[in-house]
Design an enzyme around this catalytic site. Structure first.
Site, PDB file in Angstrom:
ATOM      1  N   ARG A  50      34.624  38.330  40.338  1.00 10.50           N
ATOM      2  CA  ARG A  50      35.348  39.468  39.575  1.00 10.50           C
ATOM      3  C   ARG A  50      34.761  39.464  38.289  1.00 10.50           C
ATOM      4  NH1 ARG A  50      38.363  44.028  38.870  1.00 10.50           N
ATOM      5  NH2 ARG A  50      40.021  43.852  37.294  1.00 10.50           N
ATOM      6  N   SER A  68      33.623  39.659  44.855  1.00  8.93           N
ATOM      7  CA  SER A  68      35.229  39.329  45.139  1.00  8.93           C
ATOM      8  C   SER A  68      35.985  39.746  43.740  1.00  8.93           C
ATOM      9  CB  SER A  68      35.012  37.947  45.373  1.00  8.93           C
ATOM     10  OG  SER A  68      34.604  37.187  44.340  1.00  8.93           O
ATOM     11  N   ASP A  69      36.932  39.946  43.958  1.00  9.52           N
ATOM     12  CA  ASP A  69      37.997  40.168  42.919  1.00  9.52           C
ATOM     13  C   ASP A  69      38.500  38.703  42.310  1.00  9.52           C
ATOM     14  OD1 ASP A  69      39.408  41.257  41.033  1.00  9.52           O
ATOM     15  OD2 ASP A  69      40.208  42.860  42.212  1.00  9.52           O
ATOM     16  N   CYS A  70      39.338  38.594  41.297  1.00 15.19           N
ATOM     17  CA  CYS A  70      39.790  37.239  40.851  1.00 15.19           C
ATOM     18  C   CYS A  70      40.792  36.578  41.451  1.00 15.19           C
ATOM     19  CB  CYS A  70      40.275  37.567  39.368  1.00 15.19           C
ATOM     20  SG  CYS A  70      39.150  38.062  38.054  1.00 15.19           S
TER      21      CYS A  70
END
Length: 777
Positions: A21, A319-321
């Site tokens: 992210r 990808s996000d966090c």
């Protein structure tokens, strides 16, 4: 748990998911570890290589006569494993020994170039050289315009400012915007960032805004999508089924969204499919949450089979966090994963290929002569500020207007009381994921151009925890020719990581509105700033409140736009892009119930206008005008007869018990030859009033009677037209019946039902039937 996340990250690399992210984007090319001070806007600059003690001719990846694929392979093949993994995190550290520069991946441009989000890097920043950028209305407000041309034009303006800032060393080229999650629940804190609750509208917004950000004029399409030059790289997020942040102890990072295949295909994935196929977006960000037990960022079907396979994404996945894959987790551990045999080095090579082909298409290596002249003069230009103002005007929604009280007459209204917690709003108007705006025009500033303003806040802030300031607001209203109450909520109520518990105005705001309206000398107009809906049924039903306008979060020029609408300089034509529910809705079902359709066994109602049939404060698509419009059907295809062959088989559908079932209920849409022009009709729209105005021609599909899987109604098209008073225009719609009349059944099949379909224009202002009949061979 640590092993799980390590495995997750390994899978992310396997799917060529480039960065965490934190994988945003920096600005210009900054070559540490040398002591260079010059800012280069392209890597393959002979002087830059000379400054590094290198000869650019020795590096084939800088040979512009070669294809991007060949050049990127040459670049990757020159790196060691350790150097490769240093490029797949938040900061791509570069490889000075081969001339590869550092790059920061994370920039944001949700509604203007933003400096939000860079925890440890400065991909985008403001200073004395670039003190700010144009802050357009938040997406929920811009969407309310239902103006597709406006959506794309804003994207073009934002990308102009982004390229200008890149040239000045103040921004990157890869922007993690827009947010295109469907608003399933009215409590979601990130509603402000989205285009609303309808998947088709959300996807249409995404495709237009992405095209505005990315498209280079003359290169909108090409036979080889991986070679198409792009202006800046957009990113559609968060894929998928993400709309719970933090609600009563439920957290997005651990939430498991239990979703049917029907809802996934019909609602949660639809905007992303449109973003990839119609917008040709360069990147998709997978979401925080699990989906049916599998992390969205580790779902092979979701990412590899669908996103890269079926939809053919030409770009990278980020990808996000998930905590451990933020920052430098990949860069610290991916090489160890290769050594331990958990992933292969060629998987990292594939990830790097996706990343660096995008950067080559952006001109990061070769520059872009088309945009090299952009500079400080192109940021916060008068043209862009006016565009932001017009976007705010078009996004305003007139929800109530008793006896034509609005617009106010500036010749008659000499004094105006402007009260409420947002009466002098500035930062509240720009919402979240915002940078530093060029300037602010508050409501007080806006109304002062029309009349003498009497100001009283009425509440210390939107929380309005005590009533001590209400009386001065009442006094102001008693002594003014008209009163505007600017109320609502802000990021302390709805925001990322902050879902709402109720749908009410906080604190004593309702009391403020009621008491001021009771004693006001002149007409009282209520203006609401919010992203999500607010239960203001008390004001809707009050004879003392003559008009209601929803302003959303209108951006830096919001105050000017509000005043222009109230005083009639602009005739509002916006429509609500989501349902405003009554406060009791939150007691009917938990936010975590993911089903769009009613859950009868639990007594849960449906969600969004498509499946909720209860009472509302204001329904989806609400919006009045200072003029009136009439519709008439000028031509239409009212029958669609499809001859089936022996390879096209009838499919069953569930019907209510009292409904006649056709002999051939439905056919798989994939078995049909449906084109984009097999459903054509034309509507004449006339402005029957005395004021020029814009009308959103909203087209809904109503499925054949009795089909259990079908929605109540569903948007299948819309166009916005401007009509002078007394004028008219013919509006043509050319639709694909398989897409517009198609539905997804509970097994996940895309079907075209037979029977009597209905097309409804607006709030049932005009409707006609279209018969779909399958003729068996």
């Amino acid at each position: 748990m640590a092993k799980f996340y390590f495995l997750l990250c390994s899978i992310l690399v396997l799917f060529a998911i480039s960065e965490a992210r934190n994988a945003p984007s920096i600005a210009t090319i900054n070559d540490s570890p040398s002591n260079l001070t010059k800012i280069y806007t392209k890597i393959c600059d002979p002087q830059r290589f000379n400054d590094l003690g290198l000869d650019m001719d020795d590096f084939s990846y800088c040979d512009s006569s070669l294809s991007y694929g060949v050049r990127v392979k040459d670049l990757i093949d020159r790196m060691t494993l350790t150097e490769k993994v240093q490029q797949i995190g938040d900061t791509a550290y570069g490889v000075p020994r081969i001339g590869l520069a550092k790059y920061e991946w994370w920039s944001e441009a949700l509604h203007g170039v933003s400096n939000v989000g860079q925890w440890n890097s400065k991909a985008t920043f403001f200073d004395d050289i670039v003190p700010g950028a144009t802050s357009f209305p938040c997406p929920i407000t811009t969407t309310a315009s239902f103006n597709q041309t406006l959506w794309k034009t804003i994207g073009q303006a934002v990308s102009n400012e982004a390229r200008a800032m890149y040239n000045l060393g103040h921004a990157g080229l890869t922007f993690w915007s827009p947010n295109i999650n469907v608003v399933r629940d009215p409590r979601w804190g990130r509603t402000i960032e989205t285009p609303g609750e309808d998947p088709f509208v959300v996807g249409t917004y995404a495709a237009n805004y992405v095209r505005g950000l990315q498209d280079v004029e003359g290169h909108e399409s090409t036979d080889d999508p991986n070679s198409r030059p792009i202006k800046v790289a957009a990113c559609c997020k968060h894929y998928a089924a993400y709309d719970v942040d933090s609600w009563l102890g439920v957290d997005r990072t651990s939430y498991d969204a239990l979703v049917t295949e029907q809802d996934m295909l019909e609602t949660f994935q639809k905007p992303f499919e449109m973003c990839v196929k119609e917008g040709d977006v360069m990147s998709v960000m997978c979401s925080y949450n699990n989906i049916n037990g599998i992390p969205a960022c580790a779902d092979r079907k979701l990412l590899k089979d669908t996103l890269r396979g079926e939809w053919d994404l030409h770009g990278y996945i980020v990808s996000d966090c998930l905590d451990l894959d933020c920052g430098n987790y990949f860069t610290n551990y991916a090489d160890k994963a290769v050594i331990q045999g958990k992933i292969s080095e060629k998987d990292i090579d594939e990830a790097l290929k996706n990343l660096y082909i995008v950067l080559m298409r952006l001109g990061f290596f070769d520059g872009s002569s088309k945009y090299e002249s952009l500079g400080k003069q192109d940021v916060c230009s008068d043209e862009n500020i006016e565009l932001a103002t017009q976007a705010a005007r078009e996004g305003m929604v007139l929800l109530k207007n008793i006896n034509g009280t609005l617009p106010l007459n500036a010749e008659e209204i000499k004094t105006i009381a402007v009260v409420g917690p947002h009466a002098n709003a500035t930062t509240a108007m720009i919402g979240n994921y915002a940078g530093i705006p060029c300037k602010y025009t508050s409501p007080l500033d806006g109304f002062s151009k029309y009349a003498e303003v009497k100001y009283a806040t009425g509440c210390a802030d939107v929380m309005c925890k005590n009533a001590s300031l209400i009386f001065p607001a009442m006094q102001a209203a008693k002594n003014a020719h008209a009163t505007v109450i600017v109320a609502g909520i802000d990021l302390s109520i709805e925001a990322e990581s902050r879902d709402r518990i109720d749908l009410l105005l906080p604190g004593y705001q309702a009391q403020l509105i009621t008491q001021v309206a009771q004693v006001a000398k002149g007409p009282v107009i209520l203006v609401i700033m919010s992203g999500g809906g607010v239960d203001i049924s008390f004001a809707r039903d009050s004879d003392n409140v003559k008009g209601i306008v929803w302003a959303g979060y209108p951006g830096e020029e919001g105050g000017r736009a509000i005043a222009d609408v109230i005083f009639g300089k602009h005739n509002p034509g916006g429509r609500l892009p989501l349902t405003w529910h009554e406060g009791s809705y939150v007691d009917m079902l938990p936010m975590t119930s993911m089903s769009l359709r009613p859950v009868d066994s639990l007594g849960y109602p449906g969600r969004t206008y498509k499946f909720f049939n209860g009472s509302t404060v204001f329904p989806f698509g609400s919006g009045l005008s200072y003029t009136t419009f009439a519709y008439s059907l000028t031509s239409a295809d009212k029958n669609l007869n499809i001859q089936l062959n022996k390879f096209q088989h009838c499919r069953d559908l569930n019907y209510t018990d009292d409904t006649f079932k056709p002999p051939c209920p439905a056919i798989l849409t994939s078995d049909l030859q449906c084109d984009d022009n097999n459903l054509v009709f034309e509507v004449k729209v006339s402005n029957t009033g005395t004021v020029d105005g814009s009308e959103v021609v909203m087209v809904y599909w109503v499925p054949p009677k009795g089909i259990v899987e079908g929605p109540i109604k569903q948007v299948i098209g819309f166009q916005k037209v401007f009509l002078p008073a007394g004028g008219s225009q013919k509006v043509k719609f050319q639709l694909n019946a398989c897409k517009s009349f198609g539905l997804v059944n509970y097994r996940g099949y895309h079907l075209l039902p037979s029977g009597g379909h209905s097309i409804m224009i607006g709030d049932n202002l005009l409707s006609f039937a279209v018969g779909v009949k399958f003729q068996l061979a």
